[in-house]
Design a protein around this motif. Sequence first.
Motif: not given
Lengths: 336, 336
Positions: A69-71, A98-100, A162, A164-166, A168
Amino acid sequence: MAPSPGQPTTGMDAESIAEAIMAGCRQMLARAITLVESAKEEHQEKAHAVLDLCLAKQRESMVIGITGSPGAGKSSFIEALGEEIIHRGLTLAVLCIDPSSRRSGGSILGDKARMEKLSTRPEAFIRPTPSSCHLGGSGPRTHETIMLTRAAGYDVILVETVGVGQSEVQIENMTDCILLLMLPGSGDELQGIKRGIMEIADIICISKTDGRQEQIASLAQADFEAALGMLPPKHEGRQRKVLLTSALNGKGITESWEEIIAHFSFMRKRGILDARRQEQLSTLLEGLVEEELKKQFMADPGVAKRKKEIEAAVLSRSLSPFSGATQLVKSFIDRR
Amino acid sequence: MAPSPGQPTTGMDAESIAEAIMAGCRQMLARAITLVESAKEEHQEKAHAVLDLCLAKQRESMVIGITGSPGAGKSSFIEALGEEIIHRGLTLAVLCIDPSSRRSGGSILGDKARMEKLSTRPEAFIRPTPSSCHLGGSGPRTHETIMLTRAAGYDVILVETVGVGQSEVQIENMTDCILLLMLPGSGDELQGIKRGIMEIADIICISKTDGRQEQIASLAQADFEAALGMLPPKHEGRQRKVLLTSALNGKGITESWEEIIAHFSFMRKRGILDARRQEQLSTLLEGLVEEELKKQFMADPGVAKRKKEIEAAVLSRSLSPFSGATQLVKSFIDRR
């Protein structure tokens, strides 16, 4: 060292670029990645030619995804693990997905402040977040970037993402082994840990187990081990470990690397590594086919005209988007 | 109450299903969502017919995305905010997107333990994570589910999503307003906050600002406000607020709802709400077109045969995936 991405390799032919990459020229590797990430048609063509040549000369790099996760402290962990890897006489590349951020790319504090020590090392090649990719609409070209980096002969390639989400799912399709970084925390945190991310992890490291966090760290370790016990094993015959680490005081970093080595050795013995790499190629092919299909569809002059009409009808609520989509694709297919 | 998803509506025609949904039958709404999420061709056809009918009768629901990292306390926040909404005489639907578990779906502790109070309320319709969707390969049908729920006439629709990665882009394309939930934390945490998620948020709520966390909460508030100050405004003429909340003691929950109301009123006055809903339709059309194109391509008998040959060549390393993809799509297009 992190060479500046620079301009794509105008003027040079694919053969010269590929040769320079395979000879270990980091400047050329950085430029070829920029070429791969470019949305321009001419760049894409040359990039594919370079990739074709590099694909024939893939080295035995260990490709390891570092997710969390971030952090969770991924950058600091990679910095510490990177030092350990270099200390053992190996060369290292670090790639970041970094998809965010779609609009402007990167962390608020910026990527420049990250991995300060590692980025001064001649044994390390660091490629930060591609910022232009999502704008070009094609998504980060991580798989292709990994291929170029493998051809350049780095012993270890760490891919930061990151978790979480896709992203991974993407990372599982591109790497040989996944290390999940988790913050220490008690039962409370487990509520937030989704199964997906635990299921794909090969090794779990609890980060920042120093200072005040040290006391709750072993509780966290027991929690994660219990959580793992509730899941089916990722590989029959191999128990996944939960390690306590600190990038600050170096705790567990050597152990983490040794666990990675042990996992690769297990995968090699069982034939899992080869199978996984075949699967990666197959997934890459699938993604490329989808992309090419969409490109050809969009470039079709008949589609462009019909698309405008259908979109107008949908926006004026006289046609549903479901019927509209079916009609548009049918008009393309029926002309065969 | 959360009715069981049940079996898709076998036997009933699209008209009857749509009518029952619009008459407020929650059982039928739940079943229609299951129909929409089904991967079966016949279910998809009927689902589109129901959606066509429901699309003509969209109500003025407020569609609000609630996003935040795992562990940020989204479920508890939604439970508290839901009570506030119901207390004001409004009806409420809660839909959950969880893209993070592919293999078995859902949190480790399960969705059943979540939103316990809210799920017993007759004014609330709760639809948990679709677990079968990703296995069917089509992704969660959240946009379609929102359309059905709007036709059912709920005043407020809360869409819960893990706000990291690509799900945030999806959520922006489906909702009218986005509330970002963040844990309190100092500068350290900011490193992990990606721009993307801050850029799309309309309202930021700091969660769990109770007990020991209370002291650092106002520091966190100042940090987030400073971070917002570094970003361009999302809407000219509207300052985004950072609110301190606690689902435990109810702090800031009323204020959060009032801020949502104020934001909708601002968007309505400026014509932003209508424009955003047009954009949503347009994005939905685009996604549906892509999906239909892929479906038709895959269903083509010529493609199936050629695909096997190309895949074999790629896996035996005699053809690169780049050239392979181009060849496969060309064989499909050239037959026109």
